[in-house]
Design a protein around this motif. Structure first.
Motif, PDB file in Angstrom:
ATOM      1  N   THR A 233      19.139  55.452  15.055  1.00  0.00           N
ATOM      2  CA  THR A 233      19.416  56.662  14.275  1.00  0.00           C
ATOM      3  C   THR A 233      19.856  57.788  15.201  1.00  0.00           C
TER       4      THR A 233
ATOM      5  N   LYS B 104      15.898  49.625  12.975  1.00  0.00           N
ATOM      6  CA  LYS B 104      16.718  50.633  12.287  1.00  0.00           C
ATOM      7  C   LYS B 104      16.499  52.011  12.901  1.00  0.00           C
ATOM      8  N   LEU B 105      15.247  52.334  13.175  1.00  0.00           N
ATOM      9  CA  LEU B 105      14.913  53.649  13.732  1.00  0.00           C
ATOM     10  C   LEU B 105      15.596  53.882  15.075  1.00  0.00           C
TER      11      LEU B 105
ATOM     12  N   ARG C 269      11.467  57.052  10.751  1.00  0.00           N
ATOM     13  CA  ARG C 269      12.882  56.659  10.671  1.00  0.00           C
ATOM     14  C   ARG C 269      13.692  57.689   9.897  1.00  0.00           C
TER      15      ARG C 269
ATOM     16  N   ARG D  67      16.670  60.253  11.141  1.00  0.00           N
ATOM     17  CA  ARG D  67      17.999  60.267  10.533  1.00  0.00           C
ATOM     18  C   ARG D  67      18.348  61.615   9.908  1.00  0.00           C
TER      19      ARG D  67
END
Length: 400
Positions: A212, A208-209, A170, A174
């Motif tokens: 990104t 969340k990943l 992740r 980002r």
């Protein structure tokens, strides 16, 4: 040459100066420091302190600052000063770890606290007043080259907390420009450790990943190296995922984690339901994932009306359609301008027939593209006339 934290809006938040002054022995740490050095906006503020949690709480409360004991056993509390929310954590060192949880001891050693963190870029501390940055593991150099690197031995860091495998990817998605070979090798070697984690933790990191900036190349890398096999064996192809990312870009639509997860799965609602249950997604997320993997029957407009704008957007984007989403974003989803009472007022007897007639009006209204009130009234008149006629015929024949 010493590095200092640049001026940033978050450092002027109301009550922050009073909070750090009350603690005395305190430094900003983690994401706020990292993101400020990268010129990014900061949402959450974390402060580390050498005071034991009870002493930190006492000092804050003495200064009139609200304290919420969110995790005192692990040295964490939440402080609220003039509506500014800060997570305050006592310096810690690990005593024992099992890959999921850690037993910690409190310390006053800043380097020891930094050593237990995951990546060098997350172990940067800044003094509140001067902004002087303390870097114990060359995190500033890694930040400059956009390299996500484990602190110390990557295998040891992963053994302490298996979730760091997903966090590695992740953060690479980002911030990373080039993959850290030692970190990648360790994640590949220990990928099966993910099976020991709760599915909620896996889902939180994965979702969340997927949104990104570097999600595309990172997911390709993870699939290539078999990172998902232990926990999401359904992910075997990235073709649909690549198409979706490209379509989102063409359609100027923000990435969405559930939509992108759907694009990594076979186009099968049964598989979607199994994955949603395994990851313990919310009811709304589960329904969206299943619908996104279900073959579309009606129009995007019907999908938006029946299931919501997001669900409709999922289905058109996953169908590689980048023109309709632009219209969907602006389309005001209508409500059927008719009630059951209006049908009864037209002469239809109260009862199950009203619900059936209302459903029939709605179906024709949708099929005709959601026309206005005049057309809805005409449809209602026709449906009610037919229903009354059917009721009369039923009564004359003696059928109940």
């Amino acid at each position: 040459m010493a590095m200092t934290l640049p001026a940033a809006a978050w450092r002027q938040r109301p009550g922050l100066d009073r909070l750090v002054a009350a603690l005395g022995d305190a430094r900003f740490v983690g994401g706020a420091v990292r993101d400020t050095l990268l010129g990014l906006s900061v949402a959450d503020i974390d402060v580390a302190t050498g005071h034991p949690p009870e002493e930190a709480a006492r000092r804050l409360e003495a200064a009139g600052i609200k304290v919420v004991p969110t995790g005192l056993a692990h040295g964490t509390l939440t402080a609220i000063s003039a509506d500014t929310v800060v997570e305050v954590t006592t310096l810690r060192r690990d005593v024992a770890t099992d890959g999921r949880h850690a037993i910690v001891a409190f310390t006053d050693d800043w380097r020891a606290d930094a050593a237990r963190r995951d990546f060098t870029i997350n172990a940067l501390y800044a003094e509140p007043e001067s902004g002087l940055v303390h870097d114990y593991f060359d995190g500033l150099a890694d930040l400059e080259t956009r390299r996500v690197r484990f602190i110390g031995d990557p295998l040891q860091r992963i053994a302490e907390d298996h979730l760091r495998i997903l966090r590695f990817f992740r953060f690479y998605a980002r911030f990373g420009d080039a993959i850290d070979d030692a970190g990648l090798a360790a994640c590949v070697a220990r990928a099966n450790d993910l099976m020991a984690l709760s599915r909620e933790r896996i889902a939180a990191e994965l979702l969340k990943l997927l949104v990104t900036p570097g999600a595309l190349q990172t997911v390709l890398l993870m699939v290539e190296h078999g990172i998902f096999k232990a926990v999401l064996p359904e992910i075997v192809s990235t073709t649909w995922f690549v198409w979706l990312v490209e379509t989102e870009t063409h359609a100027a639509v923000d990435p969405d984690p559930i939509r992108r997860l759907a694009a990594l799965l076979p186009r099968d609602p049964v598989t979607g339901e199994a994955v949603a249950n395994r990851l313990k997604l919310s009811k709304a997320q589960r329904q969206r994932l299943i619908l996104a993997l279900t073959e579309r029957g009606g129009s995007p407009w019907e999908d938006a009306y029946r299931h919501g704008r997001e669900a409709a957007m999922d289905r058109v984007l996953l169908a590689d359609d980048f023109t309709t989403p632009r219209e969907l974003k602006e389309w005001p989803i209508p409500c059927l301008p008719l009630s059951g009472g209006a049908l009864i007022a037209r002469g239809l007897a109260a009862g199950p027939a009203v619900a059936a007639a209302l459903k029939a009006v709605e179906a024709q209204w949708i099929a005709e593209g959601f026309p206005g009130q005049a057309r809805v009234d005409a449809i209602a008149d026709s449906v009610v006339a037919g229903a009354i006629s059917a009721q009369a015929a039923s009564a004359s024949s003696g059928r109940p």
